[in-house]
Enzyme design. Structure first.
Site, short mmCIF file in Angstrom:
data_model
loop_
_atom_site.label_atom_id
_atom_site.label_comp_id
_atom_site.label_asym_id
_atom_site.label_seq_id
_atom_site.Cartn_x
_atom_site.Cartn_y
_atom_site.Cartn_z
CD GLU A 224 -4.15 -5.83 3.25
OE1 GLU A 224 -4.81 -5.07 3.69
OE2 GLU A 224 -3.08 -5.96 3.52
CD GLU B 124 -3.02 -1.16 2.12
OE1 GLU B 124 -2.93 -0.26 3.04
OE2 GLU B 124 -3.94 -1.95 2.09
C1 GCO Z 1 -3.84 -2.68 4.94
C2 GCO Z 1 -3.33 -3.13 5.85
C3 GCO Z 1 -3.93 -3.56 6.99
C4 GCO Z 1 -4.77 -3.00 7.75
C5 GCO Z 1 -6.28 -3.40 6.96
C6 GCO Z 1 -7.35 -2.77 7.79
O1 GCO Z 1 -2.95 -3.28 4.19
O2 GCO Z 1 -4.53 -1.38 4.77
O3 GCO Z 1 -2.53 -4.05 5.11
O4 GCO Z 1 -2.51 -3.49 7.71
O5 GCO Z 1 -5.12 -3.57 8.86
O6 GCO Z 1 -5.99 -2.90 5.73
O7 GCO Z 1 -7.27 -1.41 8.08
#
Ligand code: GCO
Length: 442
Positions: free
Chosen positions: A352, A168
């Site tokens: 994700e 990200e």
């Molecule tokens: C993300 C994150 C996670 C967070 C999830 C929820 O990659 O944004 O990888 O670390 O915990 O997205 O906010």
């Protein structure tokens, strides 16, 4: 009940679950160095209740038990991250053998259970000594990151199914340097522009480094939020387009087109690092796949403030415990748009997707029908994209375990498995059991 089983998908479609190192491992264990998340969390006002990742889920000592759960649910793949400060406590120089051994054992534990290891090299825990040198604001980070990549992938790279350098980029750049909500907690436009560019430069260098090690199946993982204009006015449309620009287009455009969106550069250009235009040959290092992390949308309204001159307003849809609207269509929109505008035939993954809830353990069980609904509605969009011909190869649920949700601490529970943060007992939730039924090969 889930409304799908794996039989509704192509044979080689991967189902997985995702985690990250600092959120689950227990950073106090095993000789890891201090990270900027430790010091950010130790500063009043940054994190709810001042919580940090020192113990987290103690995955460091319990990974075998945790991987038994991943395998028993019928997952094919497991997405995890390696901690830079666990591998190199000072960020550079001498490796921590204990840390390298840990990731080596972790890799073999996945393979022994028939799980495909999908690694991420950076999920936000920058070693503090590198933060002292400016962290992502310092161009040298591209070289430091490539060196770290060489050390960790020199040890486990031969056994990875896939690797992405940075989780990200938007969070590393904008969320952490413009909004100040994540470490290092800066709110500075020059720091933002530098970090947004350097994170892609580091990504490109890491890809080159891994190619040099002979590795394959390398990609990038980008988080996306659909931007909906607050109303029909041209001003609201422009505000949403700008949000879409710096959040969603900026990083894909850099990596896949070798350029940054004009609408974003109207604000960032004066603050960019010198010579940024000359870095795209590295940033555009060819990838084998692209990962999309998707949770929600935002409704964007214009205002008279400084650039970017807009703000979020609340929306009408049902919300998760993060106060995020549940908007499955956004996932479909991003899958189709990314393939159409950026990646073409390149394999895509949902790396994700998931939701937080205040899940409670009662009489030995955790009922989370809301999560089953969330998964159903989003997987329906995955199927719709597949039916449209999007070359989507897998879907990863965030997350295996309830864990450290960064600035929000431990009560935003995203797990398929409940964690009692006093006893560290794991209890699979009803969503986990539903997935087991849906995914087990018959
Ligand atoms: C993300 C994150 C996670 C967070 C999830 C929820 O990659 O944004 O990888 O670390 O915990 O997205 O906010």
């Amino acid at each position: 009940m889930l409304g799908f089983t794996r039989n509704d998908f192509p044979d080689d479609f991967l189902f997985g679950t995702a985690t990250s190192s600092y959120q689950i491992e227990g950073h106090a264990f095993g000789g890891a160095g201090t990270t900027h998340w430790d010091t950010f969390a130790a500063t009043p006002g940054n994190v709810v209740r001042g919580e940090n990742g020192a113990r987290a889920c103690d995955h460091y000592h319990r990974f075998e038990e945790d991987f038994d759960l991943v395998a028993a649910a019928g997952f094919d793949a497991y997405r995890f991250s390696t901690s830079w400060a666990r591998v190199l406590p000072e960020g550079r120089g001498a490796p921590n053998q204990e840390g390298l051994d840990f990731y080596d054992r972790l890799t073999d534990a996945l393979l022994e259970r028939g799980l495909k290891p999908c690694a991420t090299l950076y999920h936000w825990e920058l070693p503090a000594p590198l933060a002292d040198l400016g962290g992502w604001r310092n161009r040298d980070i591209a070289g430091w990151f490539a060196d770290y990549t060489e050390v960790i992938m020199g040890r486990i790279g031969d056994r990875m199914f896939s690797v992405a350098p940075i989780n990200e980029p938007w969070c590393v750049g904008w969320l952490s340097h413009f909004l100040g909500q994540h470490a290092p907690g800066l709110r500075d436009i020059r720091a933002t522009a530098h970090a947004m560019h350097h994170v892609l430069l580091a990504h490109g260098h890491a890809i080159e480094t891994m190619r040099g090690l002979g590795m394959e199946n390398l990609g990038g993982v980008f988080n996306m939020e659909w931007a909906t204009p607050a109303d029909d006015s041209a001003a609201a449309q422009n505000a949403a387009a700008l949000y879409d620009g710096y959040y969603n287009h900026f990083f894909l455009s850099g990596v896949f087109k070798g350029t940054y969106p004009e609408i974003v550069m109207q604000g960032l250009e004066p603050h960019m690092p010198k010579g940024w235009q000359d870095d795209f040959a590295i940033i555009q290092a060819p990838l084998d796949w692209c990962g999309i992390n998707y949770y929600t949308r935002k409704i964007i309204a214009p205002n008279d403030g400084l650039w970017p001159s807009h703000h979020e307003i609340g929306g009408p849809l049902p919300k998760t415990f993060m106060e995020w609207e549940i908007y499955p269509e956004g996932l479909y929109n991003f899958l189709t748009r990314t393939a159409a505008e950026y990646t073409g035939d390149l394999p895509l993954y949902v790396t994700e997707n998931g939701m937080a809830a205040p899940d409670v353990l009662e009489h030995g069980t955790v009922a989370d029908p809301h999560r089953i609904d969330y998964l159903n509605s989003h997987v329906a969009m995955v199927q719709k994209a597949l039916a449209d011909g999007v070359p989507l190869r897998g879907y990863f649920i965030w997350s295996l375990l309830d864990n450290y949700e960064w600035a929000l601490g431990y009560d935003k529970r995203f797990g398929l498995v409940h964690v009692d943060f006093d006893t560290l007992d794991r209890t699979p939730k009803s969503s986990y059991h539903a997935l087991t039924t849906a995914l087990t090969r018959t």
